[in-house]
Each structure stands twice: as structure tokens, then as C-alpha cells.
Write an enzyme that holds these catalytic residues in place. Structure first.
Site, short mmCIF file in Angstrom:
data_model
loop_
_atom_site.label_atom_id
_atom_site.label_comp_id
_atom_site.label_asym_id
_atom_site.label_seq_id
_atom_site.Cartn_x
_atom_site.Cartn_y
_atom_site.Cartn_z
N CYS A 1 0.81 -1.23 0.00
CA CYS A 1 0.00 0.00 0.00
C CYS A 1 0.84 1.27 0.00
O CYS A 1 0.32 2.35 -0.23
CB CYS A 1 -0.94 0.00 1.20
SG CYS A 1 -2.02 -1.43 1.24
N HIS B 1 -3.26 7.17 2.73
CA HIS B 1 -3.68 5.90 2.14
C HIS B 1 -5.11 5.60 2.61
O HIS B 1 -5.44 5.74 3.78
CB HIS B 1 -2.72 4.80 2.58
CG HIS B 1 -3.19 3.43 2.23
ND1 HIS B 1 -3.63 3.11 0.97
CD2 HIS B 1 -3.32 2.31 2.98
CE1 HIS B 1 -3.99 1.84 0.95
NE2 HIS B 1 -3.82 1.33 2.16
N ASN C 1 -10.14 0.15 -0.55
CA ASN C 1 -8.68 0.15 -0.45
C ASN C 1 -8.10 -0.45 -1.74
O ASN C 1 -8.24 -1.64 -1.99
CB ASN C 1 -8.26 -0.68 0.77
CG ASN C 1 -6.75 -0.74 0.95
OD1 ASN C 1 -5.98 -0.32 0.09
ND2 ASN C 1 -6.33 -1.27 2.09
N1 ACO Z 1 -19.31 -7.68 9.13
C1 ACO Z 1 -19.82 -7.83 10.35
N2 ACO Z 1 -19.07 -8.11 11.43
C2 ACO Z 1 -17.74 -8.24 11.22
C3 ACO Z 1 -17.14 -8.10 9.96
C4 ACO Z 1 -17.99 -7.81 8.88
N3 ACO Z 1 -17.53 -7.63 7.63
N4 ACO Z 1 -15.82 -8.28 10.09
C5 ACO Z 1 -15.57 -8.53 11.37
N5 ACO Z 1 -16.74 -8.53 12.07
C6 ACO Z 1 -16.95 -8.76 13.48
C7 ACO Z 1 -15.87 -9.62 14.12
O1 ACO Z 1 -16.15 -10.99 13.91
C8 ACO Z 1 -15.99 -9.22 15.55
O2 ACO Z 1 -17.08 -9.90 16.13
P1 ACO Z 1 -17.02 -10.42 17.64
O3 ACO Z 1 -16.87 -9.18 18.49
O4 ACO Z 1 -18.32 -11.12 17.80
O5 ACO Z 1 -15.83 -11.32 17.73
C9 ACO Z 1 -16.36 -7.73 15.48
O6 ACO Z 1 -16.87 -7.51 14.16
C10 ACO Z 1 -15.20 -6.82 15.72
O7 ACO Z 1 -14.10 -7.29 14.95
P2 ACO Z 1 -12.76 -6.50 14.90
O8 ACO Z 1 -11.77 -7.27 14.09
O9 ACO Z 1 -12.38 -6.10 16.28
O10 ACO Z 1 -13.23 -5.22 14.08
P3 ACO Z 1 -12.46 -3.90 13.85
O11 ACO Z 1 -13.23 -2.78 14.37
O12 ACO Z 1 -11.01 -4.02 14.24
O13 ACO Z 1 -12.51 -3.78 12.28
C11 ACO Z 1 -11.10 -4.10 10.38
C12 ACO Z 1 -11.89 -4.77 11.47
C13 ACO Z 1 -12.06 -3.33 9.50
C14 ACO Z 1 -10.40 -5.17 9.55
C15 ACO Z 1 -10.08 -3.14 11.00
O14 ACO Z 1 -9.32 -3.80 12.00
C16 ACO Z 1 -9.13 -2.56 9.97
O15 ACO Z 1 -9.51 -1.81 9.11
N6 ACO Z 1 -7.84 -2.85 10.09
C17 ACO Z 1 -6.87 -2.34 9.19
C18 ACO Z 1 -6.62 -3.37 8.20
C19 ACO Z 1 -6.37 -2.85 6.81
O16 ACO Z 1 -6.83 -1.85 6.38
N7 ACO Z 1 -5.63 -3.67 6.07
C20 ACO Z 1 -5.44 -3.45 4.69
C21 ACO Z 1 -4.09 -3.66 4.27
S1 ACO Z 1 -2.93 -2.58 5.04
C22 ACO Z 1 -3.49 -1.10 4.82
O17 ACO Z 1 -3.98 -0.82 3.76
C23 ACO Z 1 -3.32 -0.17 5.93
#
Ligand code: ACO
Length: 333
Positions: A114, A254, A283
């Protein structure tokens, strides 16, 4: 000698995958995706037709050559920042140069996930600073949907496809890439990677069965590092160039997650000066910053101080202080 951007274009595939459609694939909701990530739809390159990143890159570069009135034979170099080239080899850059008639260009792919665009921008600027090159193209983008697991709700809402392209030329004016701070922390590897398909675990029935050819990430860990590192790098660049918040026209982060964007902007104290396009694009990895700049080109003016910042797998990250070199016009598709 400075290196300035003299034109920008982008390409987004026609097909769009909405949150409503994702609701039919995995246990998710439009409300969850919008509130936790800030995306409502993303563009997707058609599958099953042999189209890859070079197809989108070719479209972006063709438009760039027309828009800037550039003869492809005058292009000295074409760098393609991508993590999803069409093939292991040859490079996407060589395919794009061939398709667009850039026969006199040095070409290579730059693989920095990224953060690919900001790494490529600094690399191209250094070529131009030697005085030996006059016209370089940086084309940056990814086909992340080709490595997205549409049975994994924690990753499949995040990613889209697209490519941006910029023409870079030398200038004696105090414009262009003024400063860049680029960093790496290889300990991040295990938190964000594709386990199969490389030289460590080449494709076998087992790697396919175990879903190893898709993006794997520890979302929360990546989230925290993205905010910390993008903010730190941007603050350092701002500080060492003696920029006050009022000197900055726009931050261009980003586009990974709206909450990452907001948290980074908050730490910089510039919440009201952030360029964003994540809602309709998702993204797009290396494509993210150039696509955002392209779609917001009409808001940019000559002399505007921009801070570009990105973070990606590696981890690799950084910030670039760019002085925009011309008055922008509305983007065309
Ligand atoms: N729909 C509904 N519920 C979901 C989904 C979904 N698509 N995905 C996860 N959940 C649930 C999980 O199962 C969890 O449930 P639980 O509490 O019952 O266990 C709950 O939502 C919370 O999950 P978290 O993983 O804590 O959610 P978070 O708020 O951290 O969001 C996310 C997840 C969106 C992936 C976030 O961590 C994120 O954006 N991280 C950055 C990752 C990224 O952008 N990577 C890309 C490559 S690198 C870059 O570009 C920076």
C-alpha cells in the site's frame, strides 16, 4: 533540480461491488461496513477474461499521455508500483510500456504494497534529480480482488481495484517532491501477508485448499500500526520542513479505513484538510493515493503543500511532502 507532477489520471473498472451484494456473500451488513470501515462500494476488474493490473495501468497511462500531450517515445522511464502484477514475470511495467508505445522507457515494478505510490514517487524524483531523465511515468495500482477471499467477512469488504498514473518532469521551480521519509519494519510480516504463491509456498492443492492465496491480516494490529506510523512519519516531515498546520493545504492518506484516516488526521491536527475517496473506491493499495489525488485534482492549486502518507504490508510506510505544481481541473473518467 526538482521533480514535479505535471499530470495525473486514473482508471477504475466499470463493475461495482456494493455492500448490499456483499451481504449476500458473507454474514455482514451495509451498516457494519460503513460504520467500521467507511466503504459503501468498490470497483472490481472483471474476472475470467485474463485481465490484470496491466489492463488498468494501460488505461490510466493512455489517458495520461493524451491529457498531457506527451509523445510516448519521449517517456524515459515507467515505474509500476503494484503487488498484484498480472504474472510473476514479466513485469506489469513492461506490459504497460508495450501497450502504450513507451518504447524508449526503462521499466520496472516496485513492490511496496500500500506504500507503493509514495516509494515510487521518491524513486522517480531521484531519477529526475540526476538530470539524465526528462519524463517519467509512475503508474500505481492493484487488483486486490484477485487475492481477496470472498468467504472471509473480515477482509472481503475492504478491497477494490484501480490504478492511478502521474507524469513527472524536472523543474527549477521550488515545487514537486520536496521531502520524503520512507521506513520499514520487517517484523510486521506475519501480521499482513499472502501465505501461498511465492517461492516459500508455491501453489499446490494444499495451499489452495487452505486458502493461502488470499490476503491474510491481523486487522486490529495492522490498524494500530497504520495510525501510529503514518502519523509519526507525517509529523516528522512537517516538523523538519518547518510547516505549521495552516501551511498545509491537504493531507492525502492511504485509503484503508475511514477510522484510520480520521485518527491519523487528528494526530496531525488537520481534520478539516483531508482528501478522501474511500467510500466509493475502497482500499486499492498502491492505487489509493494517486486515485484520490486524481478525483480531487480540481481542488488542487499551484504551490499547495500536500502531505502524502501511506502504510502497507512489510511493514513499509512513510510520508512525502509534495508541492503541487499546477492548478487542477475536474477529473474526467
Ligand atoms: N461484518 C460484520 N461483522 C464483522 C465483519 C464484517 N464484515 N468483520 C468482522 N466482524 C466482526 C468480528 O467478527 C468481531 O465480532 P465479535 O466481536 O463477535 O468477535 C467484530 O466484528 C469486531 O471485529 P474486529 O476485528 O475487532 O473489528 P475492527 O473494528 O477491528 O474492524 C477491520 C476490522 C475493519 C479489519 C479493521 O481492524 C481494519 O480496518 N484494520 C486495518 C486493516 C487494513 O486496512 N488492512 C489493509 C491492508 S494494510 C493497509 O492498507 C493499511
Amino acid at each position: 533540480m526538482n521533480a514535479v507532477i505535471t499530470g495525473i489520471t486514473g482508471y477504475l473498472p466499470e463493475d461495482v461491488l456494493t455492500n448490499a451484494e456483499l451481504e449476500k456473500l458473507v454474514d455482514t451488513s451495509d451498516e457494519w461496513i460503513l460504520s467500521r470501515v467507511g466503504i459503501s462500494e468498490r470497483h472490481v476488474l472483471k474476472k475470467g477474461q485474463g485481465l490484470g493490473t496491466s489492463y488498468m495501468g494501460t488505461k490510466a497511462v493512455e489517458a495520461l499521455l493524451v491529457k498531457t500531450g506527451t509523445d510516448p517515445l519521449e517517456v524515459d522511464g515507467l515505474i509500476c508500483a503494484t503487488t498484484t502484477p498480472d504474472y510473476y514475470f514479466p513485469t506489469a511495467a513492461s506490459m504497460i510500456a508495450y501497450n502504450t508505445g513507451c518504447k524508449n522507457a526503462l521499466t520496472f515494478d516496485l513492490h511496496c504494497a500500500c506504500a507503493g505510490f509514495i516509494y515510487a514517487l521518491e524513486t522517480a524524483a531521484n531519477y529526475l534529480r540526476t538530470g539524465r531523465y526528462k519524463k517519467l511515468i509512475v503508474v500505481a495500482g492493484d487488483t486486490l480482488t484477485s487475492i481477496t477471499d470472498y468467504t472471509d467477512r473480515s477482509t472481503c469488504p475492504l478491497f477494490g481495484d484501480g490504478c492511478g498514473a502521474v507524469l513527472m518532469e524536472p523543474s527549477e521551480e521550488e515545487l514537486g517532491v520536496i521531502d520524503a521519509l520512507l521506513r520499514t519494519d520487517g517484523s510486521g510480516m506475519e501480521h499482513l501477508y499472502m501465505k501461498g504463491g511465492g517461492s516459500a509456498y508455491g501453489a499446490t492443492h494444499e495451499t489452495v485448499d487452505k486458502h493461502m492465496h488470499y490476503i491474510y491480516q491481523d486487522g486490529q494490529y495492522v490498524f494500530k500500526r497504520a495510525v501510529t506510523y503514518m502519523a509519526e512519519a507525517s509529523l516528522e516531515v512537517v516538523k523538519r520542513n518547518h510547516l505549521a498546520p495552516e501551511d498545509i493545504a491537504w493531507i492525502v492518506p492511504h485509503q484503508a479505513n475511514m477510522r484510520i484516516i480520521e485518527a491519523t488526521a487528528r494526530r496531525l491536527g488537520v481534520e478539516d484538510k483531508v482528501l478522501v475517496n474511500i467510500r466509493n473506491v475502497g482500499n486499492t493499495s498502491a492505487g489509493s493515493i494517486p486515485l484520490c489525488l486524481w478525483q480531487n485534482e480540481y481542488r488542487l492549486h499551484k504551490g499547495d503543500n500536500l502531505i502524502l502518507t501511506a502504510f502497507g504490508a512489510g511493514f513499509v510506510w512513510g510520508a512525502v511532502y509534495l508541492k503541487w505544481a499546477y492548478d487542477g481541473k475536474p477529473a474526467t473518467t
